[in-house]
Design an enzyme around this catalytic site. Sequence first.
Site, PDB file in Angstrom:
ATOM      1  N   SER A 146       0.818  -1.215   0.000  1.00 31.59           N
ATOM      2  CA  SER A 146       0.000   0.000   0.000  1.00 31.59           C
ATOM      3  C   SER A 146       0.856   1.273   0.000  1.00 31.59           C
ATOM      4  O   SER A 146       0.358   2.345  -0.335  1.00 31.59           O
ATOM      5  CB  SER A 146      -0.923   0.010   1.215  1.00 31.59           C
ATOM      6  OG  SER A 146      -0.142   0.024   2.406  1.00 31.59           O
ATOM      7  N   HIS A 147       2.122   1.168   0.421  1.00 29.73           N
ATOM      8  CA  HIS A 147       2.988   2.347   0.443  1.00 29.73           C
ATOM      9  C   HIS A 147       4.262   2.167  -0.376  1.00 29.73           C
ATOM     10  O   HIS A 147       5.229   2.893  -0.204  1.00 29.73           O
ATOM     11  CB  HIS A 147       3.331   2.743   1.888  1.00 29.73           C
ATOM     12  CG  HIS A 147       2.172   3.362   2.598  1.00 29.73           C
ATOM     13  ND1 HIS A 147       1.137   2.613   3.107  1.00 29.73           N
ATOM     14  CD2 HIS A 147       1.859   4.656   2.856  1.00 29.73           C
ATOM     15  CE1 HIS A 147       0.249   3.424   3.664  1.00 29.73           C
ATOM     16  NE2 HIS A 147       0.655   4.661   3.526  1.00 29.73           N
ATOM     17  N   GLU A 201      -9.172   1.067   2.316  1.00 29.63           N
ATOM     18  CA  GLU A 201      -9.906  -0.158   2.655  1.00 29.63           C
ATOM     19  C   GLU A 201     -11.392   0.003   2.378  1.00 29.63           C
ATOM     20  O   GLU A 201     -12.062  -0.914   1.892  1.00 29.63           O
ATOM     21  CB  GLU A 201      -9.740  -0.481   4.151  1.00 29.63           C
ATOM     22  CG  GLU A 201      -8.476  -1.223   4.506  1.00 29.63           C
ATOM     23  CD  GLU A 201      -8.358  -1.417   6.019  1.00 29.63           C
ATOM     24  OE1 GLU A 201      -8.643  -2.527   6.491  1.00 29.63           O
ATOM     25  OE2 GLU A 201      -7.985  -0.441   6.708  1.00 29.63           O
TER      26      GLU A 201
END
Lengths: 338, 338
Positions: B47-48, B188
């Site tokens: 996600s990063h 999410e």
Amino acid sequence: MSDQIQLSLQQVRELSEGILLYNGFSLDHAQSITDTIYACQQDDCQSHGLYRLLMCIESIRSGRVDGSAEPSVTDAGPSVVKANANQGISLLALRAGMPLLIEKAKKNGIAAMAINNCFHFSALWPEVEVLSSAGLAGLAMVPSHAWVAPAGGTRGTLGTNPLAFSWPRIGKHPFTFDFATSQFARGEIELYRRAGKPLPEGVAIDKQGNPTTDAEAAMQGAMLTFGGYKGSALSIMIELLAGPLIDDLTSKESMEFAQGKPEAPYHGEIIIAFDPHMFSAGQVGKNNERAERMFADIIEQGARLPSQRRYQARERNKASGYVSMPKNLYEDLLALKK
Amino acid sequence: MSDQIQLSLQQVRELSEGILLYNGFSLDHAQSITDTIYACQQDDCQSHGLYRLLMCIESIRSGRVDGSAEPSVTDAGPSVVKANANQGISLLALRAGMPLLIEKAKKNGIAAMAINNCFHFSALWPEVEVLSSAGLAGLAMVPSHAWVAPAGGTRGTLGTNPLAFSWPRIGKHPFTFDFATSQFARGEIELYRRAGKPLPEGVAIDKQGNPTTDAEAAMQGAMLTFGGYKGSALSIMIELLAGPLIDDLTSKESMEFAQGKPEAPYHGEIIIAFDPHMFSAGQVGKNNERAERMFADIIEQGARLPSQRRYQARERNKASGYVSMPKNLYEDLLALKK
């Protein structure tokens, strides 16, 4: 109500100091402890007002707290104050070290005070409010006893580990909060147990590490942190910053040290002070307005800022000069002078 | 799996730098951004990792991020560093200010860095791990956009406001956590919306401020903080310390500034560094053992320390020299060089 009694604020002070002096605390300790108890009682914060004298007196009667300990304050680094309570209650060490903490924060922008070797029983919000009264933001953390399981765990390792924060608001009471990182306070579970009421889900586990709503099983087992794995991580951070960082005990070590006695826990504490003036390069007024816009936005939607009920009680009690408390607690307190 | 692609770590670096340079970032910016993206990708923190280049490139293409902004570092006080990103991505300012932050923390015991006027899109754990690599404990906080309602509120006021902490462990990976103070990450909720799946209870409210499990209604309404009123209080603290304290924007101001564009949020950040050596008066070894006993107690009962999965991925990926990522993301990334 007949089960309540009214005391003047002056009586609160005299009762507290009298009990503390009678039980062997020095005048300095009696006064510093009373300052915090008075502040809590004045705000109708019953759980940390005169009620706490019961634990405080238990701790000196058992012979473990030194009622005349002289705290020693050390200038431990340009931005670090160490206040050694020398086996006394934390509050005299706090009072002794606070002026140097404030001076260092204003000089350097940020500073911290470690209180070491102290018995601790008091609410943290009066401590961070001393900082916000000086125009600083304050953050305080302490461990306690290892009653709380880490997320995914089965037994007590962490303390109820409270965290308190205060932000100075120009011309207003500060924005202050003070919460335990356990889902419930230890005393709340005890109240459920006495009342024979089931606990909510997610508050505790039993001795085998299984979820329980039975308060008796919870007292034998462990409490849970608030907010699942995030609250648990935060609680571990508090153990580290208010324990190993400052060369003092974790909640588990503190519990072992107590050997089962119902005293105030013995450990350290960390208090961090931030100077808005230095961090904002002098733009305090503009940034106070910015913070106020956020607070207004929160209030406008019907949400409450923390501590508002406390501030209302303070205004009311200061105006009347009286506070009320349970009569049976008052009688228990009088018995401490016999 | 056929929907995954393997890239060597060298390819990760080259891909990231290539995309950033192609889109107008200076070499310094391209390298500092890539350092963080590489660290995340190496830890399988998808996600990063490279995924974040999409947002980063969107931000420079809209003309609001200055891809060649030179950060300016100011010695703003004995324990305060101010790193002005000057409308660039935060990471070059972070890199520029970090040596002075470390120097001040070691000299004074505690110090803080405010990063100002930065666009922010990156995970915080690589930042606090720079501090723990230097033997310091680190705490970082940032606001974001006002997607999150305060406890008892009806609309977005607070950011997802992440908090990251890292504690140095002698001879081991640090104890690190990094969590959003919102119950869910924004992404999410977006995933639930796309999948047409209902959200769990307690994650979001709709536009009218009523609880909802409908992800579409949640995107139109507001998210909730983790841990009820305690998480909400913590999130407000992060707004204050990483906003008004350091003369920078709150999440609500940041959102207004963005004018609805899906860019990286523009605001400030605060990073606090603690020197265990000074706080413990040189007793680092003894207190490292004390912390290790607590970690061992947590692990022995079957609980996990945070970041362990990430560290396992790091070992595995460093040994193999390769990481895997979704093929369609790789194709989206290649398109950024056209």
